[in-house]
Design a protein around this motif. Structure first.
Motif, mmCIF file in Angstrom:
data_model
loop_
_atom_site.group_PDB
_atom_site.id
_atom_site.type_symbol
_atom_site.label_atom_id
_atom_site.label_comp_id
_atom_site.label_asym_id
_atom_site.label_seq_id
_atom_site.Cartn_x
_atom_site.Cartn_y
_atom_site.Cartn_z
ATOM 1 N N PRO A 7 -1.655 -1.833 -0.141
ATOM 2 C CA PRO A 7 -0.512 -2.683 0.182
ATOM 3 C C PRO A 7 0.159 -3.120 -1.105
ATOM 4 O O PRO A 7 -0.213 -4.098 -1.732
ATOM 5 N N ALA A 8 1.122 -2.322 -1.536
ATOM 6 C CA ALA A 8 1.704 -2.493 -2.861
ATOM 7 C C ALA A 8 2.458 -3.784 -3.027
ATOM 8 O O ALA A 8 2.301 -4.461 -4.026
ATOM 9 N N LEU A 9 3.281 -4.113 -2.083
ATOM 10 C CA LEU A 9 4.142 -5.272 -2.279
ATOM 11 C C LEU A 9 4.157 -6.126 -1.021
ATOM 12 O O LEU A 9 4.569 -5.677 0.022
ATOM 13 N N VAL A 28 5.343 -3.166 1.982
ATOM 14 C CA VAL A 28 5.596 -1.799 1.538
ATOM 15 C C VAL A 28 4.240 -1.231 1.165
ATOM 16 O O VAL A 28 3.521 -1.811 0.362
ATOM 17 N N HIS A 29 3.883 -0.123 1.767
ATOM 18 C CA HIS A 29 2.581 0.492 1.504
ATOM 19 C C HIS A 29 2.762 1.755 0.673
ATOM 20 O O HIS A 29 3.680 2.528 0.912
ATOM 21 N N VAL A 30 1.880 1.925 -0.275
ATOM 22 C CA VAL A 30 1.866 3.119 -1.106
ATOM 23 C C VAL A 30 0.582 3.871 -0.779
ATOM 24 O O VAL A 30 -0.512 3.360 -0.994
ATOM 25 N N ARG A 52 8.594 3.409 -7.268
ATOM 26 C CA ARG A 52 9.597 3.603 -6.216
ATOM 27 C C ARG A 52 9.516 2.493 -5.175
ATOM 28 O O ARG A 52 10.546 2.063 -4.640
ATOM 29 N N ALA A 53 8.313 2.021 -4.885
ATOM 30 C CA ALA A 53 8.168 0.921 -3.926
ATOM 31 C C ALA A 53 8.802 -0.353 -4.490
ATOM 32 O O ALA A 53 9.473 -1.095 -3.767
ATOM 33 N N VAL A 78 7.543 -9.538 -11.432
ATOM 34 C CA VAL A 78 6.618 -10.245 -10.541
ATOM 35 C C VAL A 78 5.910 -9.251 -9.622
ATOM 36 O O VAL A 78 4.687 -9.311 -9.443
ATOM 37 N N LYS A 79 6.662 -8.332 -9.036
ATOM 38 C CA LYS A 79 6.057 -7.360 -8.120
ATOM 39 C C LYS A 79 5.093 -6.428 -8.859
ATOM 40 O O LYS A 79 4.034 -6.104 -8.331
#
Length: 105
Positions: A7-9, A28-30, A52-53, A78-79
């Motif tokens: 769970p990237a973001l 957003v999932h990577v 990209r995410a 931050v992300k």
């Protein structure tokens, strides 16, 4: 080796740094299921997917409005910091799985 979605973001609509992401999906999932995170090529591909995410959540700054550009750059920093621990965990899991397989031979 068990691989899950990273769970990237995780966005929070109340956080000012996520102001540009309010209309985006909440998560957003990577995926890295198809990557070999023990190889430099696999790690580089994971980093590209994470980038990209972040691009999807924090738009690339355009125009000349300085306040907007600063907010977007802050959002991106931050992300990136938020996912650093998850990225490290995924890489550590790949390394540990490799070590445990080698130990059973």
């Amino acid at each position: 080796m068990l691989k899950i979605l990273l769970p990237a973001l995780l966005l929070s609509a109340g956080v000012p740094d996520a102001a540009f992401a309010r209309d985006a999906q909440p998560d957003v999932h990577v995926s890295y299921r198809d990557l070999d995170l023990r190889s430099p090529a696999g790690i580089a591909q994971l980093d590209r997917r994470i980038s990209r995410a972040i691009d999807a959540v924090c738009p690339v700054p355009t125009g000349t409005e300085l306040q907007r550009k600063l907010a977007i750059y802050k959002c991106r920093r931050v992300k990136a910091a938020e996912v650093a621990g998850q990225r490290a965990g995924a890489l550590a899991s790949a390394t540990q799985a490799s070590v445990s397989i080698a130990a059973t031979r």
